[in-house]
Scaffold this motif. Structure first.
Motif, mmCIF file in Angstrom:
data_model
loop_
_atom_site.group_PDB
_atom_site.id
_atom_site.type_symbol
_atom_site.label_atom_id
_atom_site.label_comp_id
_atom_site.label_asym_id
_atom_site.label_seq_id
_atom_site.Cartn_x
_atom_site.Cartn_y
_atom_site.Cartn_z
ATOM 1 N N ASN A 136 0.826 -1.213 0.000
ATOM 2 C CA ASN A 136 0.000 0.000 0.000
ATOM 3 C C ASN A 136 0.857 1.258 0.000
ATOM 4 O O ASN A 136 0.485 2.271 -0.588
ATOM 5 N N VAL A 137 2.000 1.196 0.678
ATOM 6 C CA VAL A 137 2.915 2.337 0.699
ATOM 7 C C VAL A 137 3.491 2.563 -0.702
ATOM 8 O O VAL A 137 3.532 3.698 -1.201
ATOM 9 N N VAL A 138 3.913 1.491 -1.349
ATOM 10 C CA VAL A 138 4.458 1.591 -2.708
ATOM 11 C C VAL A 138 3.409 2.167 -3.659
ATOM 12 O O VAL A 138 3.693 3.065 -4.461
ATOM 13 N N ALA A 139 2.177 1.672 -3.555
ATOM 14 C CA ALA A 139 1.113 2.155 -4.435
ATOM 15 C C ALA A 139 0.808 3.631 -4.176
ATOM 16 O O ALA A 139 0.539 4.386 -5.117
ATOM 17 N N ALA A 140 0.854 4.045 -2.916
ATOM 18 C CA ALA A 140 0.615 5.450 -2.585
ATOM 19 C C ALA A 140 1.691 6.329 -3.204
ATOM 20 O O ALA A 140 1.399 7.406 -3.744
ATOM 21 N N ARG A 141 2.931 5.878 -3.129
ATOM 22 C CA ARG A 141 4.026 6.640 -3.748
ATOM 23 C C ARG A 141 3.845 6.725 -5.256
ATOM 24 O O ARG A 141 4.068 7.776 -5.864
ATOM 25 N N GLU A 142 3.423 5.620 -5.870
ATOM 26 C CA GLU A 142 3.199 5.611 -7.317
ATOM 27 C C GLU A 142 2.057 6.552 -7.695
ATOM 28 O O GLU A 142 2.037 7.107 -8.796
ATOM 29 N N ALA A 143 1.109 6.751 -6.759
ATOM 30 C CA ALA A 143 -0.008 7.673 -6.991
ATOM 31 C C ALA A 143 0.395 9.125 -6.746
ATOM 32 O O ALA A 143 -0.395 10.034 -6.993
ATOM 33 N N GLY A 144 1.624 9.335 -6.239
ATOM 34 C CA GLY A 144 2.125 10.690 -6.042
ATOM 35 C C GLY A 144 2.214 11.161 -4.617
ATOM 36 O O GLY A 144 2.649 12.288 -4.353
ATOM 37 N N MET A 145 1.800 10.327 -3.675
ATOM 38 C CA MET A 145 1.849 10.715 -2.268
ATOM 39 C C MET A 145 3.242 10.515 -1.677
ATOM 40 O O MET A 145 4.000 9.654 -2.130
ATOM 41 N N ALA A 146 3.566 11.295 -0.656
ATOM 42 C CA ALA A 146 4.705 10.973 0.200
ATOM 43 C C ALA A 146 4.173 9.917 1.157
ATOM 44 O O ALA A 146 3.207 10.172 1.882
ATOM 45 N N ALA A 147 4.727 8.739 1.142
ATOM 46 C CA ALA A 147 4.167 7.640 1.936
ATOM 47 C C ALA A 147 5.254 6.953 2.733
ATOM 48 O O ALA A 147 6.377 6.782 2.264
ATOM 49 N N GLU A 148 4.897 6.568 3.951
ATOM 50 C CA GLU A 148 5.843 5.926 4.865
ATOM 51 C C GLU A 148 5.238 4.652 5.435
ATOM 52 O O GLU A 148 4.042 4.603 5.749
ATOM 53 N N LEU A 149 6.077 3.628 5.552
ATOM 54 C CA LEU A 149 5.656 2.405 6.225
ATOM 55 C C LEU A 149 5.563 2.713 7.712
ATOM 56 O O LEU A 149 6.550 3.116 8.331
ATOM 57 N N PHE A 150 4.386 2.543 8.292
ATOM 58 C CA PHE A 150 4.173 2.880 9.697
ATOM 59 C C PHE A 150 4.952 1.945 10.615
ATOM 60 O O PHE A 150 4.915 0.724 10.461
ATOM 61 N N LEU A 151 5.652 2.543 11.580
ATOM 62 C CA LEU A 151 6.402 1.787 12.574
ATOM 63 C C LEU A 151 5.935 2.074 13.990
ATOM 64 O O LEU A 151 5.821 1.171 14.807
ATOM 65 N N SER A 152 5.680 3.354 14.300
ATOM 66 C CA SER A 152 5.328 3.716 15.671
ATOM 67 C C SER A 152 4.781 5.134 15.728
ATOM 68 O O SER A 152 4.951 5.919 14.783
ATOM 69 N N ALA A 153 4.165 5.465 16.859
ATOM 70 C CA ALA A 153 3.697 6.830 17.078
ATOM 71 C C ALA A 153 4.877 7.799 17.085
ATOM 72 O O ALA A 153 4.776 8.919 16.562
ATOM 73 N N ASP A 154 5.998 7.382 17.653
ATOM 74 C CA ASP A 154 7.182 8.248 17.681
ATOM 75 C C ASP A 154 7.666 8.577 16.275
ATOM 76 O O ASP A 154 8.099 9.697 15.996
ATOM 77 N N GLN A 155 7.617 7.589 15.390
ATOM 78 C CA GLN A 155 8.006 7.823 13.994
ATOM 79 C C GLN A 155 7.106 8.894 13.370
ATOM 80 O O GLN A 155 7.582 9.806 12.687
ATOM 81 N N VAL A 156 5.796 8.787 13.602
ATOM 82 C CA VAL A 156 4.851 9.761 13.044
ATOM 83 C C VAL A 156 5.151 11.149 13.595
ATOM 84 O O VAL A 156 5.184 12.136 12.854
ATOM 85 N N ARG A 157 5.383 11.243 14.911
ATOM 86 C CA ARG A 157 5.698 12.540 15.518
ATOM 87 C C ARG A 157 6.949 13.156 14.880
ATOM 88 O O ARG A 157 6.988 14.346 14.576
ATOM 89 N N ALA A 158 7.965 12.342 14.688
ATOM 90 C CA ALA A 158 9.222 12.838 14.133
ATOM 91 C C ALA A 158 9.037 13.335 12.698
ATOM 92 O O ALA A 158 9.547 14.395 12.326
ATOM 93 N N LEU A 159 8.315 12.584 11.906
ATOM 94 C CA LEU A 159 8.120 12.950 10.514
ATOM 95 C C LEU A 159 7.203 14.163 10.352
ATOM 96 O O LEU A 159 7.451 15.035 9.521
ATOM 97 N N THR A 160 6.143 14.215 11.142
ATOM 98 C CA THR A 160 5.207 15.339 11.014
ATOM 99 C C THR A 160 5.764 16.617 11.614
ATOM 100 O O THR A 160 5.315 17.712 11.273
ATOM 101 N N ALA A 161 6.757 16.518 12.486
ATOM 102 C CA ALA A 161 7.382 17.708 13.077
ATOM 103 C C ALA A 161 8.186 18.486 12.054
ATOM 104 O O ALA A 161 8.534 19.653 12.282
ATOM 105 N N ARG A 162 8.463 17.868 10.912
ATOM 106 C CA ARG A 162 9.284 18.524 9.887
ATOM 107 C C ARG A 162 8.518 19.554 9.061
ATOM 108 O O ARG A 162 9.106 20.285 8.295
ATOM 109 N N PHE A 163 7.191 19.530 9.199
ATOM 110 C CA PHE A 163 6.409 20.515 8.426
ATOM 111 C C PHE A 163 5.253 21.039 9.250
ATOM 112 O O PHE A 163 4.981 20.548 10.330
#
Length: 197
Positions: free
Chosen positions: A170-197
């Motif tokens: 699903n992540v690969v397909a999202a990227r192919e559709a044009g999205m920035a997509a990440e394989l979910f690992l943890s809440a901390d990962q989401v916090r770190a990535l979303t803090a960048r914008f």
């Protein structure tokens, strides 16, 4: 930079089936686990895309060359097995919404589960700007149309979306559709990535 954050539901915010729940389904089906799960998942895409529940279980039984003794019990057990949440991720969704982030949900989910989620979890589901459920749009991830419909419902292009999913396909397909997509690992990962914008 992405303008909105879109989450998958199962394996990200919602829990996947526990071993006890899986064992209960096999017990109710009355067939060997290996055969049951092969048929269960082989038939699931149509169910995710809107097939009626009893028809799904009839299709599973057909794949197995059997008839289930208690389809209503299978339906109930299956729904319950997909109805639990990860409280840390629910908290994070609320945090992000409180920060003013625009959030969306894109989930492969059966029609029978939607009212269960709306009833039990409506308070935090209401924090999402758009809920895109496969059963309501007639296509399921990783079909590219699912990502396009999701972005459209958010009022943005796919390139404006940061998407989290626990399934690599699903992540690969999202990227192919044009999205920035990440394989979910943890809440901390989401916090770190979303803090960048």
């Amino acid at each position: 930079m992405p303008e909105v954050i879109v989450f998958d539901l199962y394996g990200v915010i919602a829990r996947t089936q526990t071993e006890a729940a899986r064992e209960r389904l096999v017990e109710l089906a009355g067939v060997p686990a290996e055969h049951f799960w092969r048929a269960y998942w082989a038939c699931r895409p149509a169910y995710d895309a809107g097939q009626e529940g009893v028809a799904y279980w009839e299709t599973v039984a057909g794949h197995l060359g059997t008839r289930f003794a208690d389809v209503p019990a299978l339906l109930r057990a299956d729904l319950e097995s997909w109805s639990q949440v990860d409280e840390e991720m629910v908290g994070l969704v609320c945090e992000l919404a409180d920060e003013g982030r625009r959030l969306g949900l894109l989930s492969n989910i059966i029609e029978d589960l939607v009212p269960v989620w709306e009833t039990r979890h409506g308070s935090w589901l209401g924090r999402f700007a758009a809920l895109t459920f496969s059963c309501r749009i007639g296509v399921a991830k990783p079909d590219p149309r699912a990502y396009e419909i999701c972005a459209d419902r958010m009022g943005v292009s796919p390139s404006d979306v940061l998407f989290f999913d626990d399934n690599e396909a699903n992540v690969v397909a999202a990227r192919e559709a044009g999205m920035a997509a990440e394989l979910f690992l943890s809440a901390d990962q989401v916090r770190a990535l979303t803090a960048r914008f």
